[in-house]
Write a protein that holds these residues in place. Structure first.
Motif, PDB file in Angstrom:
ATOM      1  N   LEU A 144       0.782  -1.115  -0.059  1.00  0.00           N
ATOM      2  CA  LEU A 144      -0.044  -0.145   0.018  1.00  0.00           C
ATOM      3  C   LEU A 144       0.853   1.379   0.011  1.00  0.00           C
ATOM      4  O   LEU A 144       0.623   2.205  -0.732  1.00  0.00           O
ATOM      5  CB  LEU A 144      -0.845  -0.007   1.395  1.00  0.00           C
ATOM      6  CG  LEU A 144      -1.842   1.267   1.341  1.00  0.00           C
ATOM      7  CD1 LEU A 144      -2.665   1.468   0.228  1.00  0.00           C
ATOM      8  CD2 LEU A 144      -2.442   1.177   2.540  1.00  0.00           C
ATOM      9  N   VAL A 145       1.755   1.193   0.822  1.00  0.00           N
ATOM     10  CA  VAL A 145       2.870   2.553   0.890  1.00  0.00           C
ATOM     11  C   VAL A 145       3.599   2.586  -0.404  1.00  0.00           C
ATOM     12  O   VAL A 145       3.669   4.003  -0.721  1.00  0.00           O
ATOM     13  CB  VAL A 145       3.632   2.373   2.067  1.00  0.00           C
ATOM     14  CG1 VAL A 145       4.769   3.548   1.981  1.00  0.00           C
ATOM     15  CG2 VAL A 145       2.883   2.422   3.424  1.00  0.00           C
ATOM     16  N   VAL A 146       4.073   1.439  -0.987  1.00  0.00           N
ATOM     17  CA  VAL A 146       4.791   1.825  -2.186  1.00  0.00           C
ATOM     18  C   VAL A 146       3.588   2.216  -3.511  1.00  0.00           C
ATOM     19  O   VAL A 146       4.142   3.076  -4.214  1.00  0.00           O
ATOM     20  CB  VAL A 146       5.558   0.294  -2.701  1.00  0.00           C
ATOM     21  CG1 VAL A 146       6.071   0.308  -4.159  1.00  0.00           C
ATOM     22  CG2 VAL A 146       6.448   0.046  -1.606  1.00  0.00           C
ATOM     23  N   ALA A 147       2.527   1.551  -3.196  1.00  0.00           N
ATOM     24  CA  ALA A 147       1.359   2.096  -4.381  1.00  0.00           C
ATOM     25  C   ALA A 147       1.276   3.555  -4.121  1.00  0.00           C
ATOM     26  O   ALA A 147       1.073   4.472  -5.150  1.00  0.00           O
ATOM     27  CB  ALA A 147       0.283   1.283  -4.078  1.00  0.00           C
ATOM     28  N   ILE A 148       1.179   4.142  -3.174  1.00  0.00           N
ATOM     29  CA  ILE A 148       0.711   5.570  -2.833  1.00  0.00           C
ATOM     30  C   ILE A 148       2.184   6.266  -3.080  1.00  0.00           C
ATOM     31  O   ILE A 148       1.941   7.258  -3.835  1.00  0.00           O
ATOM     32  CB  ILE A 148       0.668   5.848  -1.116  1.00  0.00           C
ATOM     33  CG1 ILE A 148      -0.897   5.236  -1.035  1.00  0.00           C
ATOM     34  CG2 ILE A 148       0.497   7.178  -0.992  1.00  0.00           C
ATOM     35  CD1 ILE A 148      -1.245   5.088   0.615  1.00  0.00           C
ATOM     36  N   ALA A 149       3.144   5.895  -2.819  1.00  0.00           N
ATOM     37  CA  ALA A 149       4.478   6.444  -3.216  1.00  0.00           C
ATOM     38  C   ALA A 149       4.540   6.563  -4.610  1.00  0.00           C
ATOM     39  O   ALA A 149       5.301   7.595  -5.346  1.00  0.00           O
ATOM     40  CB  ALA A 149       5.662   5.844  -2.606  1.00  0.00           C
ATOM     41  N   CYS A 150       4.219   5.661  -5.209  1.00  0.00           N
ATOM     42  CA  CYS A 150       4.278   5.573  -7.087  1.00  0.00           C
ATOM     43  C   CYS A 150       3.464   6.746  -7.540  1.00  0.00           C
ATOM     44  O   CYS A 150       3.618   6.993  -8.602  1.00  0.00           O
ATOM     45  CB  CYS A 150       3.826   4.236  -7.578  1.00  0.00           C
ATOM     46  SG  CYS A 150       5.020   2.838  -7.260  1.00  0.00           S
ATOM     47  N   LEU A 151       2.563   7.072  -6.893  1.00  0.00           N
ATOM     48  CA  LEU A 151       1.685   8.227  -7.424  1.00  0.00           C
ATOM     49  C   LEU A 151       2.362   9.551  -7.699  1.00  0.00           C
ATOM     50  O   LEU A 151       2.205  10.256  -8.720  1.00  0.00           O
ATOM     51  CB  LEU A 151       0.450   8.489  -6.438  1.00  0.00           C
ATOM     52  CG  LEU A 151      -0.610   7.597  -6.258  1.00  0.00           C
ATOM     53  CD1 LEU A 151      -1.668   7.892  -5.047  1.00  0.00           C
ATOM     54  CD2 LEU A 151      -1.460   7.179  -7.523  1.00  0.00           C
ATOM     55  N   VAL A 152       3.586   9.850  -6.946  1.00  0.00           N
ATOM     56  CA  VAL A 152       4.593  10.991  -7.210  1.00  0.00           C
ATOM     57  C   VAL A 152       4.975  10.745  -8.623  1.00  0.00           C
ATOM     58  O   VAL A 152       4.738  11.800  -9.428  1.00  0.00           O
ATOM     59  CB  VAL A 152       5.370  11.117  -6.074  1.00  0.00           C
ATOM     60  CG1 VAL A 152       6.418  12.290  -6.483  1.00  0.00           C
ATOM     61  CG2 VAL A 152       4.760  11.439  -4.753  1.00  0.00           C
ATOM     62  N   PRO A 153       6.087   9.743  -9.056  1.00  0.00           N
ATOM     63  CA  PRO A 153       6.424   9.960 -10.189  1.00  0.00           C
ATOM     64  C   PRO A 153       5.487   9.699 -11.314  1.00  0.00           C
ATOM     65  O   PRO A 153       5.678  10.172 -12.570  1.00  0.00           O
ATOM     66  CB  PRO A 153       7.497   8.713 -10.124  1.00  0.00           C
ATOM     67  CG  PRO A 153       6.971   7.868  -9.201  1.00  0.00           C
ATOM     68  CD  PRO A 153       6.456   8.484  -8.125  1.00  0.00           C
ATOM     69  N   LEU A 154       4.368   8.835 -11.234  1.00  0.00           N
ATOM     70  CA  LEU A 154       3.519   8.784 -12.121  1.00  0.00           C
ATOM     71  C   LEU A 154       2.664  10.190 -12.548  1.00  0.00           C
ATOM     72  O   LEU A 154       2.514  10.478 -13.778  1.00  0.00           O
ATOM     73  CB  LEU A 154       2.422   7.756 -11.841  1.00  0.00           C
ATOM     74  CG  LEU A 154       3.083   6.127 -11.825  1.00  0.00           C
ATOM     75  CD1 LEU A 154       1.954   5.309 -11.081  1.00  0.00           C
ATOM     76  CD2 LEU A 154       3.438   5.749 -13.049  1.00  0.00           C
ATOM     77  N   SER A 155       2.235  10.904 -11.601  1.00  0.00           N
ATOM     78  CA  SER A 155       1.514  11.941 -11.705  1.00  0.00           C
ATOM     79  C   SER A 155       2.507  13.107 -12.321  1.00  0.00           C
ATOM     80  O   SER A 155       2.381  13.784 -13.226  1.00  0.00           O
ATOM     81  CB  SER A 155       0.690  12.567 -10.432  1.00  0.00           C
ATOM     82  OG  SER A 155       1.546  12.570  -9.389  1.00  0.00           O
ATOM     83  N   ILE A 156       3.597  13.328 -11.460  1.00  0.00           N
ATOM     84  CA  ILE A 156       4.516  14.377 -11.859  1.00  0.00           C
ATOM     85  C   ILE A 156       5.366  14.108 -13.082  1.00  0.00           C
ATOM     86  O   ILE A 156       5.257  14.986 -13.914  1.00  0.00           O
ATOM     87  CB  ILE A 156       5.493  14.716 -10.646  1.00  0.00           C
ATOM     88  CG1 ILE A 156       4.651  14.847  -9.510  1.00  0.00           C
ATOM     89  CG2 ILE A 156       6.490  15.699 -10.941  1.00  0.00           C
ATOM     90  CD1 ILE A 156       3.824  16.572  -9.474  1.00  0.00           C
ATOM     91  N   GLY A 157       5.439  12.955 -13.144  1.00  0.00           N
ATOM     92  CA  GLY A 157       6.382  12.573 -14.657  1.00  0.00           C
ATOM     93  C   GLY A 157       5.578  12.745 -15.661  1.00  0.00           C
ATOM     94  O   GLY A 157       5.858  13.258 -16.795  1.00  0.00           O
ATOM     95  N   GLY A 158       4.100  12.222 -15.483  1.00  0.00           N
ATOM     96  CA  GLY A 158       3.269  12.224 -16.697  1.00  0.00           C
ATOM     97  C   GLY A 158       2.880  13.776 -17.019  1.00  0.00           C
ATOM     98  O   GLY A 158       2.853  14.270 -18.171  1.00  0.00           O
TER      99      GLY A 158
END
Length: 133
Positions: free
Chosen positions: A13-27
């Motif tokens: 769960l924590v890794v999934a939430i942390a992945c939101l940063v590179p996915l959103s900012i990178g996108g």
């Protein structure tokens, strides 16, 4: 549910939430370029190209971390390599701060993720992987 299973789920769960940063900012950064950060509305083409290239790598890094989530306890090597890439980027960002000056708040938060949160996640993932054995 065992303690190990609960810890594994919490890490996922924590890794999934942390992945939101590179996915959103990178996108956002790939699509809009550096203009969305404010500042100059005219960016030299080479700087824009480099920014979008690095943003694409950041997006890809987020996607690669997402692939670790389903069997996170068995993704030791991949998780460590991805974490190493993030830490290397954080060290480069820290060098910029030391030589050029303090970045904006968003970049300071990025530095905290890169040199704080990600190393802690790497340690946690290693603990969960050891618990599997």
């Amino acid at each position: 549910m065992s303690r190990h299973a609960i810890e594994r789920r919490a890490l996922q769960l924590v890794v999934a939430i942390a992945c939101l940063v590179p996915l959103s900012i990178g996108g956002i950064s790939v699509v809009q370029g550096p203009v969305w950060l404010g500042g100059a509305s005219v960016i030299p083409t080479d700087l824009d190209s480099q920014f979008r290239y690095v943003s694409g790598i950041f997006l890809g890094l987020g996607l690669a971390f997402v692939t670790c989530i389903p069997a996170i306890e068995r993704k030791d090597a991949r998780f460590r390599w991805l974490g190493l890439l993030v830490v290397a980027g954080g060290l480069a960002r820290a060098l910029s701060w030391a030589t050029v000056g303090a970045p904006s708040t968003g970049h300071r938060l990025g530095l905290a993720m890169e040199l704080g949160v990600v190393p802690l996640l790497m340690l946690w993932q290693a603990r969960v992987a050891r618990g599997r054995r």
